[in-house]
Write a protein that holds these residues in place. Structure first.
Motif, PDB file in Angstrom:
ATOM      1  N   ALA A  30      -9.389   2.091   4.280  1.00 44.24           N
ATOM      2  CA  ALA A  30      -9.351   1.925   5.839  1.00 44.24           C
ATOM      3  C   ALA A  30      -8.686   0.577   6.297  1.00 44.24           C
ATOM      4  CB  ALA A  30     -10.730   2.162   6.553  1.00 44.24           C
ATOM      5  N   VAL A  31      -9.214  -0.496   5.463  1.00 44.92           N
ATOM      6  CA  VAL A  31      -8.888  -1.873   5.667  1.00 44.92           C
ATOM      7  C   VAL A  31      -7.454  -2.051   5.482  1.00 44.92           C
ATOM      8  CG1 VAL A  31      -9.354  -4.261   5.582  1.00 44.92           C
ATOM      9  CG2 VAL A  31     -11.292  -2.509   5.504  1.00 44.92           C
ATOM     10  N   LEU A  32      -6.987  -1.527   4.263  1.00 41.74           N
ATOM     11  CA  LEU A  32      -5.388  -1.686   3.762  1.00 41.74           C
ATOM     12  C   LEU A  32      -4.817  -1.351   4.847  1.00 41.74           C
ATOM     13  CD1 LEU A  32      -6.080  -1.068   0.094  1.00 41.74           C
ATOM     14  CD2 LEU A  32      -5.553  -3.593   1.133  1.00 41.74           C
ATOM     15  N   HIS A  33      -4.987   0.077   5.430  1.00 39.39           N
ATOM     16  CA  HIS A  33      -3.977   0.788   6.411  1.00 39.39           C
ATOM     17  C   HIS A  33      -4.188   0.472   7.685  1.00 39.39           C
ATOM     18  CE1 HIS A  33      -2.312   2.490   2.808  1.00 39.39           C
ATOM     19  NE2 HIS A  33      -3.296   3.100   2.496  1.00 39.39           N
ATOM     20  N   GLY A  34      -5.159  -0.534   8.115  1.00 39.64           N
ATOM     21  CA  GLY A  34      -5.423  -0.695   9.440  1.00 39.64           C
ATOM     22  C   GLY A  34      -4.434  -1.918   9.983  1.00 39.64           C
ATOM     23  N   ARG A  35      -4.769  -2.481  10.948  1.00 33.86           N
ATOM     24  CA  ARG A  35      -4.145  -3.378  11.653  1.00 33.86           C
ATOM     25  C   ARG A  35      -3.375  -4.638  10.635  1.00 33.86           C
ATOM     26  NH1 ARG A  35      -6.904  -7.981  14.984  1.00 33.86           N
ATOM     27  NH2 ARG A  35      -5.466  -9.183  13.961  1.00 33.86           N
ATOM     28  N   GLN A  57      -5.913  -6.791  -3.512  1.00 34.37           N
ATOM     29  CA  GLN A  57      -5.123  -5.904  -2.579  1.00 34.37           C
ATOM     30  C   GLN A  57      -5.022  -6.376  -1.358  1.00 34.37           C
ATOM     31  OE1 GLN A  57      -7.231  -2.102  -3.509  1.00 34.37           O
ATOM     32  NE2 GLN A  57      -5.723  -1.757  -4.963  1.00 34.37           N
ATOM     33  N   LEU A  58      -6.136  -6.884  -0.671  1.00 26.42           N
ATOM     34  CA  LEU A  58      -6.018  -7.095   0.884  1.00 26.42           C
ATOM     35  C   LEU A  58      -5.139  -8.166   1.102  1.00 26.42           C
ATOM     36  CD1 LEU A  58      -9.948  -7.151   1.571  1.00 26.42           C
ATOM     37  CD2 LEU A  58      -8.405  -5.705   2.390  1.00 26.42           C
ATOM     38  N   ALA A  59      -4.961  -9.078   0.253  1.00 32.29           N
ATOM     39  CA  ALA A  59      -4.036 -10.179   0.366  1.00 32.29           C
ATOM     40  C   ALA A  59      -2.542 -10.011   0.191  1.00 32.29           C
ATOM     41  CB  ALA A  59      -4.382 -11.499  -0.570  1.00 32.29           C
ATOM     42  N   GLN A  60      -2.336  -9.124  -0.842  1.00 35.45           N
ATOM     43  CA  GLN A  60      -0.921  -8.564  -1.061  1.00 35.45           C
ATOM     44  C   GLN A  60      -0.511  -7.398   0.118  1.00 35.45           C
ATOM     45  OE1 GLN A  60      -1.671  -6.647  -4.848  1.00 35.45           O
ATOM     46  NE2 GLN A  60      -0.973  -8.437  -5.716  1.00 35.45           N
ATOM     47  N   ALA A  61      -1.476  -6.931   0.835  1.00 38.23           N
ATOM     48  CA  ALA A  61      -1.050  -6.077   1.886  1.00 38.23           C
ATOM     49  C   ALA A  61      -0.622  -6.956   3.377  1.00 38.23           C
ATOM     50  CB  ALA A  61      -2.325  -5.244   2.209  1.00 38.23           C
ATOM     51  N   GLY A  62      -0.972  -8.243   3.252  1.00 33.13           N
ATOM     52  CA  GLY A  62      -0.451  -9.039   4.173  1.00 33.13           C
ATOM     53  C   GLY A  62      -1.604  -9.431   4.975  1.00 33.13           C
TER      54      GLY A  62
END
Length: 178
Positions: A30-35, A57-62
């Motif tokens: 949910a966090v990865l695909h959120g804003r 993963q969070l950091a790599q997702a921007g």
């Protein structure tokens, strides 16, 4: 009967008025695909592989990631082969790291943190908090299984949350004895 039902995240132990979403690691999607480019605070109490993977993963997702841990170092319980490059990867991804620090509460959209070595508490705004805590065994089926009168074996995280190698060893020993 063999029960290997795993474990689940435990709740964070700080006051929370609900104004900043708090996610468990299993809700990371949910966090990865959120804003995109969200300001994410990771509270890492576990210091293990789960924490390391989630944070990267969070950091790599921007996302803009700040990690706080009450432990002396981020990844304190990683194997030494992973620990050597974990922190440099986090820093290369732009993560801010605050060791020996914990979350003390959330109120009115602001997250309060405190360094455990002293100093003034900090209040900052984050879009979400990912809380990686100790895990609790999921063994709610054990009592019903025991009532069946059959032999019951509880394995892996359902017995006691640990690393995968401990679960593999426990399962191998049981398999050899059956």
């Amino acid at each position: 009967i063999i029960l290997a039902t795993g474990s689940t995240s435990t709740q964070a132990s700080f006051s929370d008025d609900g104004t900043v979403p708090v996610y468990a690691p299993e809700q990371l999607t949910a966090v990865l695909h959120g804003r995109k480019n969200a300001q994410i605070l990771v509270l890492d109490i576990a210091g293990n592989d789960e924490s390391a993977v989630a944070t990267e993963q969070l950091a790599q997702a921007g996302h803009v990631v700040t990690i706080v841990t009450p432990l002396p170092t981020v990844g304190a319980f990683l194997g030494w082969t992973h620990l050597a490059d974990h922190v440099p990867r986090l820093l290369a991804l732009g993560c801010a790291i605050e060791e020996r620090t914990t979350v003390t509460g959330i109120a009115k959209g602001v997250v309060s943190t405190q360094c455990l070595l002293g100093g003034s508490p900090q209040q900052r705004r984050f879009d979400a908090l990912v809380s990686i805590q100790a895990r609790a065994a999921r063994n709610e089926l054990e009592q019903a299984a025991r009532k069946s009168g059959k032999s019951v074996h509880v394995l892996g995280d359902a017995h006691a949350p640990r690393d995968a190698m401990a679960a593999f060893t426990q399962a191998e020993m049981l398999g050899r004895n059956i």
